[in-house]
Design a protein around this motif. Structure first.
Motif, PDB file in Angstrom:
ATOM      1  N   HIS A  70      87.799  13.770   8.165  1.00 50.20           N
ATOM      2  CA  HIS A  70      88.134  15.118   8.635  1.00 50.20           C
ATOM      3  C   HIS A  70      89.646  15.276   8.771  1.00 50.20           C
ATOM      4  N   LEU A  71      90.294  14.311   9.403  1.00 48.12           N
ATOM      5  CA  LEU A  71      91.746  14.355   9.533  1.00 48.12           C
ATOM      6  C   LEU A  71      92.407  14.280   8.166  1.00 48.12           C
ATOM      7  N   GLY A  72      91.896  13.393   7.295  1.00 50.96           N
ATOM      8  CA  GLY A  72      92.440  13.307   5.950  1.00 50.96           C
ATOM      9  C   GLY A  72      92.277  14.602   5.182  1.00 50.96           C
ATOM     10  N   GLY A  73      91.105  15.231   5.296  1.00 54.61           N
ATOM     11  CA  GLY A  73      90.875  16.501   4.621  1.00 54.61           C
ATOM     12  C   GLY A  73      91.779  17.603   5.133  1.00 54.61           C
ATOM     13  N   TYR A  74      92.017  17.602   6.439  1.00 50.57           N
ATOM     14  CA  TYR A  74      92.919  18.590   7.029  1.00 50.57           C
ATOM     15  C   TYR A  74      94.328  18.436   6.459  1.00 50.57           C
ATOM     16  N   ILE A  75      94.814  17.202   6.404  1.00 55.90           N
ATOM     17  CA  ILE A  75      96.153  16.941   5.878  1.00 55.90           C
ATOM     18  C   ILE A  75      96.219  17.268   4.385  1.00 55.90           C
ATOM     19  N   GLN A  76      95.167  16.909   3.662  1.00 59.21           N
ATOM     20  CA  GLN A  76      95.112  17.205   2.224  1.00 59.21           C
ATOM     21  C   GLN A  76      95.195  18.715   1.980  1.00 59.21           C
ATOM     22  N   LYS A  77      94.471  19.475   2.760  1.00 59.46           N
ATOM     23  CA  LYS A  77      94.472  20.927   2.614  1.00 59.46           C
ATOM     24  C   LYS A  77      95.843  21.514   2.933  1.00 59.46           C
ATOM     25  N   LYS A  78      96.496  20.986   3.947  1.00 55.63           N
ATOM     26  CA  LYS A  78      97.802  21.502   4.358  1.00 55.63           C
ATOM     27  C   LYS A  78      98.914  21.127   3.382  1.00 55.63           C
ATOM     28  N   THR A  79      98.829  19.942   2.773  1.00 57.06           N
ATOM     29  CA  THR A  79      99.937  19.453   1.939  1.00 57.06           C
ATOM     30  C   THR A  79      99.708  19.623   0.447  1.00 57.06           C
ATOM     31  N   GLY A  80      98.446  19.727   0.034  1.00 59.03           N
ATOM     32  CA  GLY A  80      98.143  19.761  -1.389  1.00 59.03           C
ATOM     33  C   GLY A  80      98.271  18.411  -2.065  1.00 59.03           C
ATOM     34  N   ALA A  81      98.377  17.345  -1.296  1.00 60.74           N
ATOM     35  CA  ALA A  81      98.564  16.009  -1.858  1.00 60.74           C
ATOM     36  C   ALA A  81      97.293  15.525  -2.548  1.00 60.74           C
ATOM     37  N   ASP A  82      97.475  14.651  -3.521  1.00 60.80           N
ATOM     38  CA  ASP A  82      96.372  13.972  -4.192  1.00 60.80           C
ATOM     39  C   ASP A  82      95.938  12.832  -3.270  1.00 60.80           C
ATOM     40  N   HIS A 113      90.928  19.130  18.119  1.00 61.39           N
ATOM     41  CA  HIS A 113      91.533  17.953  17.501  1.00 61.39           C
ATOM     42  C   HIS A 113      91.120  17.922  16.026  1.00 61.39           C
ATOM     43  N   PRO A 114      92.043  17.556  15.116  1.00 64.05           N
ATOM     44  CA  PRO A 114      91.748  17.651  13.681  1.00 64.05           C
ATOM     45  C   PRO A 114      90.795  16.589  13.148  1.00 64.05           C
ATOM     46  N   GLU A 115      90.284  15.696  14.001  1.00 67.39           N
ATOM     47  CA  GLU A 115      89.213  14.809  13.569  1.00 67.39           C
ATOM     48  C   GLU A 115      87.866  15.527  13.593  1.00 67.39           C
ATOM     49  N   SER A 116      87.871  16.803  13.954  1.00 69.36           N
ATOM     50  CA  SER A 116      86.646  17.593  14.025  1.00 69.36           C
ATOM     51  C   SER A 116      86.288  18.159  12.649  1.00 69.36           C
ATOM     52  N   TRP A 136      88.776   7.717   2.468  1.00 67.29           N
ATOM     53  CA  TRP A 136      87.714   6.921   3.070  1.00 67.29           C
ATOM     54  C   TRP A 136      86.856   7.879   3.879  1.00 67.29           C
ATOM     55  N   HIS A 137      85.562   7.609   4.006  1.00 69.61           N
ATOM     56  CA  HIS A 137      84.665   8.606   4.585  1.00 69.61           C
ATOM     57  C   HIS A 137      84.251   8.291   6.015  1.00 69.61           C
ATOM     58  N   GLY A 138      85.152   7.743   6.813  1.00 68.42           N
ATOM     59  CA  GLY A 138      84.861   7.488   8.210  1.00 68.42           C
ATOM     60  C   GLY A 138      84.920   8.747   9.051  1.00 68.42           C
ATOM     61  N   SER A 139      84.439   8.626  10.274  1.00 66.96           N
ATOM     62  CA  SER A 139      84.522   9.750  11.210  1.00 66.96           C
ATOM     63  C   SER A 139      84.488   9.233  12.635  1.00 66.96           C
ATOM     64  N   CYS A 140      85.038  10.021  13.532  1.00 63.07           N
ATOM     65  CA  CYS A 140      85.023   9.700  14.956  1.00 63.07           C
ATOM     66  C   CYS A 140      83.697  10.154  15.546  1.00 63.07           C
ATOM     67  N   LEU A 141      83.054   9.256  16.241  1.00 60.76           N
ATOM     68  CA  LEU A 141      81.762   9.552  16.852  1.00 60.76           C
ATOM     69  C   LEU A 141      81.812  10.811  17.708  1.00 60.76           C
ATOM     70  N   VAL A 142      82.892  10.992  18.458  1.00 57.60           N
ATOM     71  CA  VAL A 142      83.008  12.132  19.364  1.00 57.60           C
ATOM     72  C   VAL A 142      83.295  13.416  18.598  1.00 57.60           C
ATOM     73  N   HIS A 143      84.354  13.418  17.794  1.00 61.58           N
ATOM     74  CA  HIS A 143      84.796  14.657  17.166  1.00 61.58           C
ATOM     75  C   HIS A 143      83.854  15.143  16.075  1.00 61.58           C
ATOM     76  N   ASP A 144      83.176  14.231  15.406  1.00 64.76           N
ATOM     77  CA  ASP A 144      82.265  14.613  14.326  1.00 64.76           C
ATOM     78  C   ASP A 144      81.069  15.400  14.849  1.00 64.76           C
ATOM     79  N   GLU A 145      80.805  15.316  16.135  1.00 70.60           N
ATOM     80  CA  GLU A 145      79.631  15.984  16.703  1.00 70.60           C
ATOM     81  C   GLU A 145      79.863  17.436  17.115  1.00 70.60           C
TER      82      GLU A 145
END
Length: 382
Positions: free
Chosen positions: A196-208, A242-245, A212-221
């Motif tokens: 989720h955090l990686g996707g947020y940063i990817q969307k904001k920066t346009g980076a390639d 929090h951007p891990e959501s 990895w497909h991990g997630s925070c137990l708390v924020h993912d819920e």
């Protein structure tokens, strides 16, 4: 006091093989539930901890997500309550030769890497993290080896061994700026572990970015649909996320940011009511920073559904007054990091710290939100 109980914790476990395409399974871990002292026992334990800290010339550093009593003790005894990066930096710069880290294990490891000559203790060495559990060193190393053309950037919520394999470690306060910097250099990124955090940063920066497909137990819920329904009940509330959501939660946010940034927003935004999508341990500091304002947990389950964390990390909850006092008295639960791993891991951490120093990045909340403009250009540490 009552005896501790052990509970089973389910979390999403990525399967990052070449054929998996980012599949996952439900894995199980465990967490201890510390006994709850009576009010009288609590006062005795607090006095004992204060005495032991003073006698041992030790300092207590605590994360915003641990029990409120531990947060208060850290501040009352000259320690600090902060995000994971500032915990390590505070410990590194403090003259105390014994650091007591109230948080989860990767935080103790990072403190030890930055202060290898100091003794680092933790109330419970088994306090872990679903992001760390979901990114085993051997699997991560194989994943990196399969993509040698990519610059490896890992989030702080990883083991020392994973950090040792990385080119950069980041916290969310500087992660967006560092990825943008690498993207401007034409670098392709391998990001781990929080998708989720990686996707947020990817969307904001346009980076390639290969995630990895991990997630925070708390924020993912946190649930986007339920959050929308709650907002209808509280139309004037600001939503702090929090951007891990998940994306459908982030999309509804008035502020997306770290623990430090969300506290600053709660203190300074012109609102009396907030819905907060991060670990509810942070609400203690928010209420102190913004007395008179109302804070509501974002929903982690729909109607008739159950939640795995209920907005509080089961491993952060393993830090208690009793085990804190016991570890100070016994000297047990000392963090050790293999010297070779520490020497490699410090490279990725120092790159981040040097980048932050060059940018004069500020990761601590201050009283004037207008002065936080640069901080809010990215997102802050967990």
């Amino acid at each position: 006091m009552h005896s501790e109980i052990i509970k089973t914790v389910e979390f999403e476990r990525p399967i990052m093989s070449p054929l998996s395409s980012g599949a996952s399974c439900t894995a199980q871990a465990w967490a201890r539930v510390p006994s709850t002292p009576t009010p009288q026992e609590k006062e005795v334990l607090k006095a004992r901890i204060k005495r032991l800290l003073k006698e041992q010339k030790a300092v207590l550093v605590a994360h915003y997500y641990v029990d409120a009593d531990l947060q208060d003790l850290a501040e009352e005894t000259g320690g600090c309550v902060s995000d994971s990066l500032e915990m390590a930096r505070f410990g590194r710069d403090h003259p105390a030769q014994t650091l007591v880290v109230a948080g989860v294990k990767f935080m103790g490891e990072t403190s030890k890497i930055l202060s290898p000559h100091k003794r680092v203790l933790m109330p419970d060495l088994d306090a872990t993290c679903s992001l760390d559990l979901g990114c085993p060193t051997d699997e991560f190393t194989a994943f990196c080896d399969a993509h040698p053309d990519r610059t490896v950037v890992v989030y702080a919520n990883t083991s020392a061994a994973v950090k040792a394999r990385a080119d950069w470690m980041v916290t969310s306060s500087i992660g967006l700026d560092i990825v943008a910097h690498l993207h401007a250099q034409g670098k392709k990124i391998l990001w781990a572990p929080d998708r989720h955090l990686g996707g947020y940063i990817q969307k904001k920066t346009g980076a390639d970015m290969l995630l990895w497909h991990g997630s925070c137990l708390v924020h993912d819920e946190f649930k986007g649909i339920e959050l929308g329904l709650l907002r209808r009940e509280h139309p004037n509330a600001k939503i702090l996320v929090h951007p891990e959501s998940p994306q459908d939660v982030v999309d509804q946010a008035d502020v997306v940011g770290s623990t430090s940034q969300l506290i600053a927003a709660a203190q300074n935004l012109d609102a009396d009511e907030f819905i907060v999508a991060t670990d509810n341990g942070i609400l203690h500091k928010m209420r102190m920073a913004a007395p008179g304002k109302r804070f509501i947990d974002a929903p982690t389950a729909g109607n008739s559904a159950t939640c795995k964390s209920c907005a509080h990390c089961p491993w952060m909850a393993m830090n208690g007054l009793q085990n804190l006092a016991d570890v100070l008295e016994s000297g047990r639960n000392e963090i050790h990091v293999d010297a070779d791993i520490g020497r490699k891991a410090i490279i990725s951490i120092d790159r981040m710290l040097n980048f932050a120093a060059d940018r004069k990045a500020n990761t601590r909340p201050i009283s004037d939100l207008s002065k936080e403009e640069k901080l809010f250009s990215g997102i802050g540490p967990a």
